[in-house]
Motif scaffolding. Structure first.
Motif, PDB file in Angstrom:
ATOM      1  N   PHE A   1       7.827  10.059   6.603  1.00 16.07           N
ATOM      2  CA  PHE A   1       6.395  10.235   6.855  1.00 16.07           C
ATOM      3  C   PHE A   1       5.715  11.080   5.781  1.00 16.07           C
ATOM      4  CE2 PHE A   1       2.664  11.636   9.396  1.00 16.07           C
ATOM      5  CZ  PHE A   1       2.163  10.374   9.672  1.00 16.07           C
ATOM      6  N   ALA A   2       6.157  12.290   5.587  1.00 15.60           N
ATOM      7  CA  ALA A   2       5.528  13.153   4.583  1.00 15.60           C
ATOM      8  C   ALA A   2       6.507  14.255   4.185  1.00 15.60           C
ATOM      9  CB  ALA A   2       4.237  13.776   5.119  1.00 15.60           C
TER      10      ALA A   2
ATOM     11  N   GLU B   1       6.853  -0.829  -5.912  1.00 11.79           N
ATOM     12  CA  GLU B   1       5.895  -0.506  -6.963  1.00 11.79           C
ATOM     13  C   GLU B   1       4.450  -0.752  -6.539  1.00 11.79           C
ATOM     14  OE1 GLU B   1       6.885  -2.481 -10.565  1.00 11.79           O
ATOM     15  OE2 GLU B   1       8.780  -1.395 -10.857  1.00 11.79           O
ATOM     16  N   ASP B   2       4.229  -1.724  -5.659  1.00 12.92           N
ATOM     17  CA  ASP B   2       2.854  -2.051  -5.268  1.00 12.92           C
ATOM     18  C   ASP B   2       2.437  -1.381  -3.966  1.00 12.92           C
ATOM     19  OD1 ASP B   2       4.441  -3.446  -3.481  1.00 12.92           O
ATOM     20  OD2 ASP B   2       3.274  -5.314  -3.591  1.00 12.92           O
ATOM     21  N   TRP B   3       3.170  -0.369  -3.534  1.00 12.31           N
ATOM     22  CA  TRP B   3       2.897   0.258  -2.236  1.00 12.31           C
ATOM     23  C   TRP B   3       1.532   0.947  -2.208  1.00 12.31           C
ATOM     24  CZ3 TRP B   3       5.713  -2.092   0.940  1.00 12.31           C
ATOM     25  CH2 TRP B   3       6.105  -1.595   2.177  1.00 12.31           C
ATOM     26  N   ASP B   4       0.984   1.308  -3.389  1.00 12.81           N
ATOM     27  CA  ASP B   4      -0.312   1.979  -3.408  1.00 12.81           C
ATOM     28  C   ASP B   4      -1.439   1.088  -2.897  1.00 12.81           C
ATOM     29  OD1 ASP B   4      -0.136   0.300  -5.593  1.00 12.81           O
ATOM     30  OD2 ASP B   4      -1.218   1.639  -6.939  1.00 12.81           O
TER      31      ASP B   4
ATOM     32  N   MET C   1       5.869   6.348   3.752  1.00 11.72           N
ATOM     33  CA  MET C   1       4.455   6.023   3.941  1.00 11.72           C
ATOM     34  C   MET C   1       3.676   6.175   2.643  1.00 11.72           C
ATOM     35  SD  MET C   1       3.077   5.355   7.102  1.00 11.72           S
ATOM     36  CE  MET C   1       1.577   6.297   7.383  1.00 11.72           C
ATOM     37  N   PRO C   2       2.735   5.262   2.356  1.00 11.39           N
ATOM     38  CA  PRO C   2       1.845   5.418   1.201  1.00 11.39           C
ATOM     39  C   PRO C   2       0.547   6.119   1.599  1.00 11.39           C
ATOM     40  CG  PRO C   2       1.677   3.177   2.054  1.00 11.39           C
ATOM     41  CD  PRO C   2       2.638   3.912   2.962  1.00 11.39           C
ATOM     42  N   TRP C   3       0.338   7.300   1.038  1.00 12.52           N
ATOM     43  CA  TRP C   3      -0.838   8.090   1.388  1.00 12.52           C
ATOM     44  C   TRP C   3      -1.986   7.912   0.397  1.00 12.52           C
ATOM     45  CZ3 TRP C   3      -1.222  10.348   6.027  1.00 12.52           C
ATOM     46  CH2 TRP C   3      -0.040  10.513   6.757  1.00 12.52           C
ATOM     47  N   ASN C   4      -1.658   7.787  -0.898  1.00  7.80           N
ATOM     48  CA  ASN C   4      -2.715   7.657  -1.899  1.00  7.80           C
ATOM     49  C   ASN C   4      -2.207   6.868  -3.095  1.00  7.80           C
ATOM     50  OD1 ASN C   4      -1.304   9.526  -3.642  1.00  7.80           O
ATOM     51  ND2 ASN C   4      -2.139  11.206  -2.412  1.00  7.80           N
ATOM     52  N   GLY C   5      -3.007   6.772  -4.128  1.00  9.84           N
ATOM     53  CA  GLY C   5      -2.660   5.986  -5.293  1.00  9.84           C
ATOM     54  C   GLY C   5      -1.926   6.745  -6.372  1.00  9.84           C
ATOM     55  N   ASP C   6      -1.561   8.002  -6.118  1.00 12.72           N
ATOM     56  CA  ASP C   6      -0.825   8.783  -7.103  1.00 12.72           C
ATOM     57  C   ASP C   6       0.591   8.231  -7.266  1.00 12.72           C
ATOM     58  OD1 ASP C   6      -3.039  10.397  -7.250  1.00 12.72           O
ATOM     59  OD2 ASP C   6      -2.227  11.952  -5.921  1.00 12.72           O
ATOM     60  N   PRO C   7       1.258   8.576  -8.369  1.00 16.67           N
ATOM     61  CA  PRO C   7       2.683   8.218  -8.480  1.00 16.67           C
ATOM     62  C   PRO C   7       3.456   8.764  -7.279  1.00 16.67           C
ATOM     63  CG  PRO C   7       1.847   9.005 -10.580  1.00 16.67           C
ATOM     64  CD  PRO C   7       0.754   9.250  -9.580  1.00 16.67           C
ATOM     65  N   GLY C   8       4.275   7.931  -6.662  1.00 16.08           N
ATOM     66  CA  GLY C   8       4.964   8.337  -5.442  1.00 16.08           C
ATOM     67  C   GLY C   8       4.125   8.187  -4.202  1.00 16.08           C
ATOM     68  N   VAL C   9       2.931   7.615  -4.339  1.00 19.41           N
ATOM     69  CA  VAL C   9       1.978   7.310  -3.252  1.00 19.41           C
ATOM     70  C   VAL C   9       1.706   8.495  -2.322  1.00 19.41           C
ATOM     71  CG1 VAL C   9       2.389   4.824  -3.297  1.00 19.41           C
ATOM     72  CG2 VAL C   9       3.773   6.248  -1.780  1.00 19.41           C
TER      73      VAL C   9
ATOM     74  N   ILE D   1      -3.420   4.921   2.505  1.00 21.64           N
ATOM     75  CA  ILE D   1      -4.428   5.380   3.458  1.00 21.64           C
ATOM     76  C   ILE D   1      -5.718   5.739   2.745  1.00 21.64           C
ATOM     77  CG2 ILE D   1      -4.973   7.271   5.055  1.00 21.64           C
ATOM     78  CD1 ILE D   1      -1.887   7.198   5.732  1.00 21.64           C
ATOM     79  N   SER D   2      -5.619   6.373   1.573  1.00 21.52           N
ATOM     80  CA  SER D   2      -6.823   6.773   0.848  1.00 21.52           C
ATOM     81  C   SER D   2      -7.704   5.582   0.520  1.00 21.52           C
ATOM     82  CB  SER D   2      -6.436   7.511  -0.436  1.00 21.52           C
ATOM     83  OG  SER D   2      -5.674   6.667  -1.294  1.00 21.52           O
ATOM     84  N   ALA D   3      -7.108   4.444   0.153  1.00 24.93           N
ATOM     85  CA  ALA D   3      -7.886   3.253  -0.167  1.00 24.93           C
ATOM     86  C   ALA D   3      -8.391   2.564   1.093  1.00 24.93           C
ATOM     87  CB  ALA D   3      -7.044   2.293  -1.001  1.00 24.93           C
ATOM     88  N   GLN D   4      -7.525   2.426   2.088  1.00 26.67           N
ATOM     89  CA  GLN D   4      -7.918   1.693   3.292  1.00 26.67           C
ATOM     90  C   GLN D   4      -8.985   2.415   4.107  1.00 26.67           C
ATOM     91  OE1 GLN D   4      -5.320  -0.570   5.711  1.00 26.67           O
ATOM     92  NE2 GLN D   4      -3.571  -0.425   4.301  1.00 26.67           N
ATOM     93  N   SER D   5      -8.993   3.747   4.050  1.00 23.52           N
ATOM     94  CA  SER D   5      -9.985   4.494   4.822  1.00 23.52           C
ATOM     95  C   SER D   5     -11.400   4.274   4.293  1.00 23.52           C
ATOM     96  CB  SER D   5      -9.635   5.985   4.820  1.00 23.52           C
ATOM     97  OG  SER D   5      -9.687   6.509   3.495  1.00 23.52           O
ATOM     98  N   ARG D   6     -11.522   3.802   3.045  1.00 26.20           N
ATOM     99  CA  ARG D   6     -12.835   3.527   2.450  1.00 26.20           C
ATOM    100  C   ARG D   6     -13.211   2.050   2.525  1.00 26.20           C
ATOM    101  NH1 ARG D   6     -10.351   6.811  -1.554  1.00 26.20           N
ATOM    102  NH2 ARG D   6     -10.066   4.965  -2.874  1.00 26.20           N
TER     103      ARG D   6
END
Length: 543
Positions: free
Chosen positions: A38-39, A436-439, A412-420, A443-448
């Motif tokens: 998770f985190a 590799e495409d997990w970004d 879990m992918p949280w954002n678009g940074d390396p390592g999501v 969540i950061s992208a989908q929330s917008r």
């Protein structure tokens, strides 16, 4: 199709509402966290309690009611934490007991409850009891497991769920039972010391403020006293174990365990038990939720059904009927840590995603509780994990014939940074490789994104809280052509229909009511009907 989100209530408001309502668990939306994925707070590549604690605001924002955490105990590491060494401690990889207490406190301040996983069917082979039994066959601890004297062949024909025989030898030639991995010896619940120790475990965690337990393998524990052969070959039915496994599962004595555990929970107001009960007959599953036993038992019908009208209609109807006979709510499950992700199960790609969106609206409309698996709200597919990175014993015990469960346990992918965003920058590699495409699922992208899977879940959860017909009403199931309709009537008399088109062609649904939410932007409204594309669901507030 636009929908107005309900205002997020404060923790105090939720508590006041709960005091005047039925028990929270009857209609709760529970979010399952696979803790390791998770985190990660400290950069070792492994999710932990501090990481989960830092992400609790996300779960409050999402709109769930409780968090179920997969095992956090010291473990032998053979089966993702389900081989436990110490039931009243926290694995140092995840933190310590103080971290769990802080998590419970923070969750409570956000109006969230914490449910722990407990594993009573087996321990780790590194558990002190089993180690003592290996050293001395005549010690008291030996009677807490199933041992058989040395012989040429195993005591019976029982098979491991992970592949191969359910019996292995000790160094001195004895046989011991493990219905899962060899590192997970089954406990003998006919020894009173086992029951007494688990009741101490329940109280240990309840005293620290947790709101209940998910009970692993709740249909197990007791085995046939004579260790007789199973009557059929090892071949679990589609929906769970049936008569072919009559000697290993669902023994009548197990129900007395849940009556004792229920009495323990009754000492702690607002706590609950939910059981993993993998049986073919939903009527047998429901018996575990009788008023003096567990509060809930998972309904896995939809989790194990293909995308078809007949399967889903029967899955919903049979569960409502079975649990209705014992007066218990159904605990609906579409995804968990043991099953391929919904998007992949339902066909993959755009088709699988559309079906997963529709299935989410179906489950969140049904009366009872709903259990969501972390990442399903993001539309994650089953990740492809290279063989050399796999850790699941199912893969190894089957000689690679079964791919195992690693693909639904990727971080879990949280954002678009390396390592999501799973770990801090510069951290160790994650415990399972992240695609590799997990970004793209972050969540950061989908929330917008107003059309994302995450936005759909958040809107659905807000509407579920606002409309009593969703989750807390009565339901009737009907089919017409390729269309499944669940008519939900709330305690206030309000009616909402969840209509799902499971066929290949657009379906016209008669309705003059309001479209509360649709799983697709392609839904079209006319004065007297709604045009529902294939693999699409809609919530209709009838007038």
């Amino acid at each position: 199709m636009a929908v107005r989100l309900a205002t997020v209530r404060t923790a105090t408001e939720k508590q006041v509402a709960a005091q005047s309502a039925s028990p929270w668990w009857r209609t709760a939306v529970v979010y399952q966290v696979y803790l390791r994925s998770f985190a990660d707070s400290n950069g070792d590549g492994i999710g932990d309690l501090a990481g989960l604690r830092s992400r609790l605001p996300y779960l409050s924002w999402l709109g769930v009611d409780a968090v179920w955490i997969n095992p956090h105990y010291p473990s032998g590491g053979a089966d993702g934490g389900y081989d436990i060494v110490d039931y009243r401690a926290v694995d140092p990889e995840y933190g310590d007991v103080a971290d769990l207490e802080a998590l419970v406190a923070d969750a409570r301040n956000l109006g969230l409850r914490v449910v722990l996983d407990v594993v009573p069917n087996h321990t780790s082979d590194r558990h002190p009891w089993f180690q003592a039994a290996l050293a001395d066959p005549d010690c008291p601890e030996a009677s807490r497991y199933h041992f058989a004297p040395p012989s040429e062949n195993p005591p019976n024909n029982w098979q491991s769920l992970f592949g191969g025989p359910a019996w292995s030898r000790t160094p001195d030639g004895r046989w011991y039972l493990h219905l899962f991995a060899p590192e997970q010896p089954d406990l003998n619940w006919r020894d009173p010391a086992v029951a007494a120790d688990f009741e101490r475990t329940l109280r240990f965690w309840l005293d620290r403020g947790v709101s209940g337990f998910r009970v692993d393998v709740a249909y197990g524990l007791f085995k046939d006293a004579g260790l007789r052969d199973n009557p059929g070959a090892y071949s679990p039915t589609l929906f769970g174990h049936g008569p072919e496994q009559a000697m290993t599962w669902n023994q009548p004595e197990v129900h007395d365990v849940w009556r004792r555990w229920r009495s323990v929970c009754d000492e702690y107001p607002d706590t609950m038990l939910v059981g993993e009960v993998c049986l073919a007959d939903p009527r047998e599953v429901a018996l575990y939720s009788r008023p003096d036993e567990m509060h809930q038992s998972f309904c896995f019908r939809l989790l194990k059904s293909p995308w078809s009208l007949a399967s889903f209609a029967d899955g919903v109807r049979s569960a409502l009927d079975a649990f209705g006979t014992v007066g218990a709510p159904v605990s609906w499950v579409l995804g968990n840590h043991d099953k391929d992700r919904q998007v992949t199960r339902f066909g993959g790609g755009a088709v699988g995603t559309a079906r997963a969106r529709a299935a989410a609206l179906l489950v969140l409309s049904l009366p009872g509780s709903a259990y969501l698996y972390a990442g399903d709200e993001l539309g994650l597919p089953q990740a492809v994990v290279p063989d050399e990175a796999k850790l699941d014993p199912i893969f190894f015990r089957s000689g690679g014939a079964r791919s195992g469960r690693d693909g639904c346990r990727v971080p879990m992918p949280w954002n678009g940074d390396p390592g999501v965003g799973f770990s801090p920058a510069g951290s160790a590699e994650p415990w399972l490789p992240i695609p590799e495409d997990w970004d793209r699922y972050a969540i950061s992208a989908q929330s917008r994104d107003g059309g994302s899977m995450l936005t759909l879940y958040r809107r659905a959860l807000a509407l579920r809280e606002a409309h009593p017909a969703l989750g807390s009403g009565d339901a009737t199931v009907s089919t017409r052509g390729d269309v499944l309709t669940v008519r939900c009537t709330g305690p206030d008399g309000g009616v909402i229909r969840c209509v799902v088109n499971m066929g290949p062609d657009t379906a016209l649904v008669r309705s003059r009511g309001t479209v509360l939410l649709a799983s697709s932007t392609s839904v079209r409204r006319s004065p007297a009907s709604v045009a529902l594309p294939p693999d699409t669901a809609v919530w209709l507030a009838d007038v």
